[in-house]
Design a protein around this motif. Sequence first.
Motif, PDB file in Angstrom:
ATOM      1  N   UNK A 109       0.854  -1.183   0.000  1.00 20.47           N
ATOM      2  CA  UNK A 109       0.000   0.000   0.000  1.00 20.47           C
ATOM      3  C   UNK A 109       0.895   1.241   0.000  1.00 20.47           C
ATOM      4  N   UNK A 110       0.607   2.186  -0.892  1.00 23.61           N
ATOM      5  CA  UNK A 110       1.494   3.329  -1.063  1.00 23.61           C
ATOM      6  C   UNK A 110       1.205   4.389   0.003  1.00 23.61           C
ATOM      7  N   UNK A 111       1.683   4.126   1.205  1.00 26.54           N
ATOM      8  CA  UNK A 111       1.567   5.068   2.316  1.00 26.54           C
ATOM      9  C   UNK A 111       2.519   4.620   3.414  1.00 26.54           C
ATOM     10  N   UNK A 112       2.398   5.219   4.594  1.00 24.87           N
ATOM     11  CA  UNK A 112       3.324   4.918   5.685  1.00 24.87           C
ATOM     12  C   UNK A 112       3.302   3.443   6.075  1.00 24.87           C
ATOM     13  N   UNK A 113       2.133   2.835   6.051  1.00 24.71           N
ATOM     14  CA  UNK A 113       2.001   1.409   6.363  1.00 24.71           C
ATOM     15  C   UNK A 113       2.783   0.555   5.371  1.00 24.71           C
ATOM     16  N   UNK A 114       2.532   0.778   4.082  1.00 24.20           N
ATOM     17  CA  UNK A 114       3.217  -0.009   3.064  1.00 24.20           C
ATOM     18  C   UNK A 114       4.713   0.219   3.059  1.00 24.20           C
ATOM     19  N   UNK A 115       5.139   1.474   3.241  1.00 29.18           N
ATOM     20  CA  UNK A 115       6.571   1.765   3.254  1.00 29.18           C
ATOM     21  C   UNK A 115       7.259   1.058   4.424  1.00 29.18           C
ATOM     22  N   UNK A 116       6.582   1.007   5.571  1.00 27.76           N
ATOM     23  CA  UNK A 116       7.153   0.365   6.746  1.00 27.76           C
ATOM     24  C   UNK A 116       7.361  -1.129   6.493  1.00 27.76           C
ATOM     25  N   UNK A 117       6.341  -1.773   5.937  1.00 24.48           N
ATOM     26  CA  UNK A 117       6.468  -3.202   5.637  1.00 24.48           C
ATOM     27  C   UNK A 117       7.477  -3.482   4.545  1.00 24.48           C
ATOM     28  N   UNK A 118       7.534  -2.607   3.540  1.00 24.61           N
ATOM     29  CA  UNK A 118       8.521  -2.748   2.474  1.00 24.61           C
ATOM     30  C   UNK A 118       9.931  -2.658   3.037  1.00 24.61           C
ATOM     31  N   UNK A 119      10.161  -1.661   3.895  1.00 25.94           N
ATOM     32  CA  UNK A 119      11.485  -1.486   4.485  1.00 25.94           C
ATOM     33  C   UNK A 119      11.867  -2.697   5.343  1.00 25.94           C
ATOM     34  N   UNK A 120      10.908  -3.201   6.122  1.00 29.14           N
ATOM     35  CA  UNK A 120      11.189  -4.376   6.940  1.00 29.14           C
ATOM     36  C   UNK A 120      11.547  -5.582   6.088  1.00 29.14           C
ATOM     37  N   UNK A 121      10.839  -5.760   4.970  1.00 27.06           N
ATOM     38  CA  UNK A 121      11.131  -6.874   4.060  1.00 27.06           C
ATOM     39  C   UNK A 121      12.507  -6.719   3.434  1.00 27.06           C
ATOM     40  N   UNK A 122      12.829  -5.505   3.021  1.00 28.61           N
ATOM     41  CA  UNK A 122      14.150  -5.259   2.422  1.00 28.61           C
ATOM     42  C   UNK A 122      15.263  -5.529   3.421  1.00 28.61           C
ATOM     43  N   UNK A 123      15.088  -5.107   4.676  1.00 24.82           N
ATOM     44  CA  UNK A 123      16.087  -5.399   5.709  1.00 24.82           C
ATOM     45  C   UNK A 123      16.270  -6.903   5.873  1.00 24.82           C
ATOM     46  N   UNK A 124      15.154  -7.635   5.910  1.00 26.77           N
ATOM     47  CA  UNK A 124      15.216  -9.080   6.117  1.00 26.77           C
ATOM     48  C   UNK A 124      15.893  -9.775   4.939  1.00 26.77           C
ATOM     49  N   UNK A 125      15.566  -9.375   3.709  1.00 22.95           N
ATOM     50  CA  UNK A 125      16.176  -9.984   2.529  1.00 22.95           C
ATOM     51  C   UNK A 125      17.676  -9.671   2.464  1.00 22.95           C
ATOM     52  N   UNK A 126      18.040  -8.481   2.918  1.00 21.14           N
ATOM     53  CA  UNK A 126      19.440  -8.082   2.875  1.00 21.14           C
ATOM     54  C   UNK A 126      20.315  -9.014   3.701  1.00 21.14           C
ATOM     55  N   UNK A 127      19.756  -9.566   4.787  1.00 16.48           N
ATOM     56  CA  UNK A 127      20.530 -10.484   5.618  1.00 16.48           C
ATOM     57  C   UNK A 127      20.857 -11.780   4.876  1.00 16.48           C
ATOM     58  N   UNK A 128      20.140 -12.041   3.772  1.00 15.59           N
ATOM     59  CA  UNK A 128      20.431 -13.205   2.928  1.00 15.59           C
ATOM     60  C   UNK A 128      21.175 -12.788   1.657  1.00 15.59           C
ATOM     61  N   UNK A 129      21.604 -11.533   1.603  1.00 15.42           N
ATOM     62  CA  UNK A 129      22.276 -11.040   0.416  1.00 15.42           C
ATOM     63  C   UNK A 129      21.334 -10.876  -0.757  1.00 15.42           C
ATOM     64  N   UNK A 130      20.055 -10.612  -0.482  1.00 17.83           N
ATOM     65  CA  UNK A 130      19.035 -10.528  -1.515  1.00 17.83           C
ATOM     66  C   UNK A 130      18.326  -9.179  -1.467  1.00 17.83           C
ATOM     67  N   UNK A 131      17.540  -8.928  -2.502  1.00 13.98           N
ATOM     68  CA  UNK A 131      16.681  -7.747  -2.576  1.00 13.98           C
ATOM     69  C   UNK A 131      15.421  -8.144  -3.325  1.00 13.98           C
ATOM     70  N   UNK A 132      14.321  -7.386  -3.174  1.00 12.58           N
ATOM     71  CA  UNK A 132      13.106  -7.712  -3.934  1.00 12.58           C
ATOM     72  C   UNK A 132      13.381  -7.700  -5.434  1.00 12.58           C
ATOM     73  N   UNK A 133      12.832  -8.688  -6.137  1.00 12.78           N
ATOM     74  CA  UNK A 133      12.998  -8.716  -7.593  1.00 12.78           C
ATOM     75  C   UNK A 133      12.048  -7.720  -8.263  1.00 12.78           C
ATOM     76  N   UNK A 134      11.024  -7.303  -7.531  1.00 19.69           N
ATOM     77  CA  UNK A 134      10.088  -6.309  -8.060  1.00 19.69           C
ATOM     78  C   UNK A 134       9.307  -5.703  -6.900  1.00 19.69           C
ATOM     79  N   UNK A 135       8.881  -4.458  -7.112  1.00 19.29           N
ATOM     80  CA  UNK A 135       8.051  -3.761  -6.136  1.00 19.29           C
ATOM     81  C   UNK A 135       6.837  -3.205  -6.870  1.00 19.29           C
ATOM     82  N   UNK A 136       5.665  -3.515  -6.376  1.00 19.03           N
ATOM     83  CA  UNK A 136       4.434  -2.986  -6.948  1.00 19.03           C
ATOM     84  C   UNK A 136       3.562  -2.413  -5.856  1.00 19.03           C
ATOM     85  N   UNK A 137       2.771  -1.406  -6.159  1.00 24.03           N
ATOM     86  CA  UNK A 137       1.978  -0.752  -5.111  1.00 24.03           C
ATOM     87  C   UNK A 137       0.588  -0.399  -5.620  1.00 24.03           C
TER      88      UNK A 137
END
Length: 413
Positions: free
Chosen positions: A190-218
């Motif tokens: 969701x393109x707002x504070x809620x969605x950005x928060x979850x997106x950032x949390x997911x990116x942090x978690x993927x980074x610990x595996x040396x990964x990043x999202x292959x795509x972002x849609x909103x």
Amino acid sequence: MNSRPLKARLAALAASLITLALLAACEPPPPKEADTGRIGVTAGEIRIGSSLPLSGHASHLGQETLRGATAYINHVNTQGGVHGRRITLITRDDGYDPPRCVANTQMLIVEDQVFALSCYVGTPTTTKILPMLVGARIPLVGAFTGANDLRNPFQRYVVNVRPSYYQETAAAVEHIVGDLGLKRIGVFYQFDAYGFDGLKGTEFALRSYGMAPVARGSYARGTLDVEEGLTRITESDAQAVVIIGSAAPSAKFIKLAREKNPDLVFYAVSFVGAEEIARMLGPDERAKVLVSQVMPPPDLPETRGLLSGVKEYDELLRASYPGHSPTSVGLEGFINAKVLVEGLRRAGPDLTRERFIDAIEDIRDFSLGLANTLTYGPGDHRGLQRVYFTKLEEGRFVLVNDWSKPFAPSACK
């Protein structure tokens, strides 16, 4: 110029000043900070305020949160209240709209003169009122949001009960990548504070595996315009999608995405509302859908039968709302109210806002009748830490007990 009238005027002015000084001495002193902390408290009542979506596309979350909280507060009031004071819950509908939430909160604080706030719902709404909490020195206990802004930096007047979205997404990525072995992860948010928060949390978690999202849609909050985000994710050949959204757009996204790739694995954070998205997807939906939850699902035999807090919620919900089924969202509202009441009890009869916060910070290993206890402390208002994972099965969400075969039919029906 004759000096006699001037002397007379000076004498009259001096007499007036003396009179004003004497009157001021008779006036009560301005209220001390401790007295302002007693706003919303009388000999027989404690007023609590809540702004939450009771209409609009997130109304399911607001209505269920309110039912759960009211079920417990009704029970407390029938037992004589807290230290002889009944709890009055004053609610205002914000429709999941930030400006309305801000206006509601101003009215709750200034016009309704509430002692504390509780059971707010939503990240874009709740984060907007954080500066007001500091200005009014008014506590907020238990908001239906895992937003990091409510946790970092620490805020004395914010008392969290649920785990954060960072905790939810970190646990989900661990299972999706570590247990399921999926490497191509997209994020639909969701393109707002809620969605950005979850997106950032997911990116942090993927980074610990040396990964990043292959795509972002909103998509825009309050709409079902998922098509653009859907195209971005399906064209990326994602194997799994992390969803940070509300029920209706998330359900539409899942249905359309499965038409393009039936093997996609979908994971949604708890704010989606497990029962609501299950209803929208329908009993025949065979999508591989996971939802993290911050409360044990209350409609399952293994939780209702073994956890006293879930059983208590079920019983008190039926007492206040006969025929209404228990939900995870409702259980969270119920637990929020329990934490609020426990703080009021520990604060004692001479209730002020500062004593209330001090009492909250004195809670250690407190049992809420769930699978884990609650602990707070000075500088630590994080609340519960456990995250549960559920999967969609025959129109409802059941606990995932075996991550080697998460989508195999459950043994318990």
